[in-house]
Motif scaffolding. Structure first.
Motif, short mmCIF file in Angstrom:
data_model
loop_
_atom_site.label_atom_id
_atom_site.label_comp_id
_atom_site.label_asym_id
_atom_site.label_seq_id
_atom_site.Cartn_x
_atom_site.Cartn_y
_atom_site.Cartn_z
N GLU A 1 0.79 -1.08 0.42
CA GLU A 1 -0.21 -0.01 0.12
C GLU A 1 0.64 1.79 0.21
O GLU A 1 1.93 1.39 0.13
N TRP A 2 0.12 2.68 -0.19
CA TRP A 2 1.19 3.57 -0.10
C TRP A 2 1.79 3.58 0.77
O TRP A 2 1.04 3.65 2.12
N THR A 3 3.50 4.28 0.90
CA THR A 3 3.93 4.78 2.29
C THR A 3 5.02 5.36 1.92
O THR A 3 5.63 5.24 1.20
N GLU A 4 4.91 6.22 2.77
CA GLU A 4 6.47 7.22 2.38
C GLU A 4 7.90 6.86 2.16
O GLU A 4 8.34 7.47 1.15
N ASP B 1 -8.29 3.39 -8.20
CA ASP B 1 -8.84 4.20 -8.00
C ASP B 1 -9.41 3.34 -6.70
O ASP B 1 -9.34 4.02 -5.58
N PRO C 1 -8.41 2.15 -3.09
CA PRO C 1 -7.69 1.81 -2.19
C PRO C 1 -8.03 0.97 -1.01
O PRO C 1 -9.09 0.67 -0.67
N LEU D 1 -1.22 -1.20 -3.75
CA LEU D 1 -0.83 0.35 -4.13
C LEU D 1 -2.26 0.26 -5.34
O LEU D 1 -1.82 -0.50 -6.21
N ASP D 2 -2.76 1.42 -5.38
CA ASP D 2 -3.41 2.35 -6.31
C ASP D 2 -2.97 3.11 -7.27
O ASP D 2 -2.29 3.83 -6.23
N SER E 1 -3.56 6.83 -5.80
CA SER E 1 -2.83 6.87 -4.87
C SER E 1 -0.86 7.41 -5.69
O SER E 1 -0.48 8.34 -4.58
N ARG F 1 -1.38 10.89 -6.38
CA ARG F 1 -0.61 11.90 -5.73
C ARG F 1 0.48 12.34 -5.28
O ARG F 1 0.64 13.20 -4.94
N ASN F 2 1.31 11.39 -4.96
CA ASN F 2 3.12 11.78 -4.71
C ASN F 2 3.63 11.64 -6.14
O ASN F 2 4.98 11.87 -5.45
#
Length: 246
Positions: A169-172, A192, A194, A199-200, A203, A206-207
């Motif tokens: 999943e999204w992580t910094e 789209d 989540p 990872l979608d 997300s 956006r980064n």
């Protein structure tokens, strides 16, 4: 550097695609990123010289990323007649998971003595490690219960940076992994939606202005994402795709 997607699918064969396995050739040799259960037939179908592969980098121990290792090892021993050293590198626990995978696939095989030198290297998150002609920096990502262990990789070779999110999943941590990479290979399991541990694309999008990869290729797509793949403004992987990283 050239990257060939021997397998670009998810764990369940969405779109009829094979499990994750990327074959990378550089001036220093060749290596694999992940070795999913379908990796060996994919290599043979593509005419890949398995004995020229120096290193296998494993992101985690799920079968669609690690399940091809027993087949690769036994093929190297009995059919490819490998003599060159081989390094398998991955998260902590690799040595135990290697034995577990071989014993599950072929009971008794983990005690077979290879005719080639085999090094099992457990990497430390956040610490760069030289492996042959590669400099590999893993980061922990989120693909299951805390600790996992699950890795994303930032790989430096031939003066280029190749980054791979692994499954997460999204992580910094992905910002540091992929920042200004010449090629970022990113999971895009859904368009789209989540969901935990995957990872979608939304997300990731956006980064992207923080990651700034020079080139982005999406992989590990579910049926949902595959239905949208032609409409997204990014390259998408497919089995057999080969790209040059300039």
């Amino acid at each position: 550097m050239k990257v060939r997607f021997l397998g670009s699918g998810d764990a369940f064969g969405s779109g009829g695609r094979l499990n994750t396995c990327f074959h990378v050739t550089t001036g220093a040799g060749a290596f694999l990123i992940d070795c999913g259960a379908t990796a060996l037939p994919a290599m043979k179908a593509a005419g890949i010289d398995r004995n020229a592969i120096d290193t296998i980098l494993v992101t985690h121990f799920h079968a669609d990323h690690f399940g091809g290792v027993p087949f690769f090892i036994l093929d190297a021993q009995f059919f490819a007649k490998r003599t060159a050293p081989l390094t398998i590198a991955g998260p902590d626990g690799l040595r135990d998971w290697y034995v577990r995978a071989l014993e599950t696939a072929f009971p008794g095989s983990s005690s077979t003595r290879q005719k080639f030198e085999l090094s099992l290297v457990e990497l430390e998150a956040g610490t760069a490690r030289a492996l042959g002609g590669l400099t590999v920096t893993p980061q922990r990502v989120v693909h299951g219960p805390p600790g996992g262990p699950f890795f994303a990789y930032r790989i430096e070779t031939d003066g280029r940076v190749l980054a791979y999110t692994g499954d997460t999943e999204w992580t910094e941590a992905l910002v540091e992994v992929g920042r200004d990479a010449d090629l970022l290979i990113a999971e895009a399991y859904f368009r789209d939606k989540p969901v935990p541990y995957h990872l979608d694309l939304a997300s990731l999008e956006r980064n992207l202005d923080r990651i700034r990869p020079k080139r982005l290729v999406l992989t590990h797509m579910s049926d949902d994402m595959l239905r949208h793949a032609d409409a997204v403004p990014y390259e998408t992987a497919r089995d057999g795709l080969e790209i040059a990283v300039a």
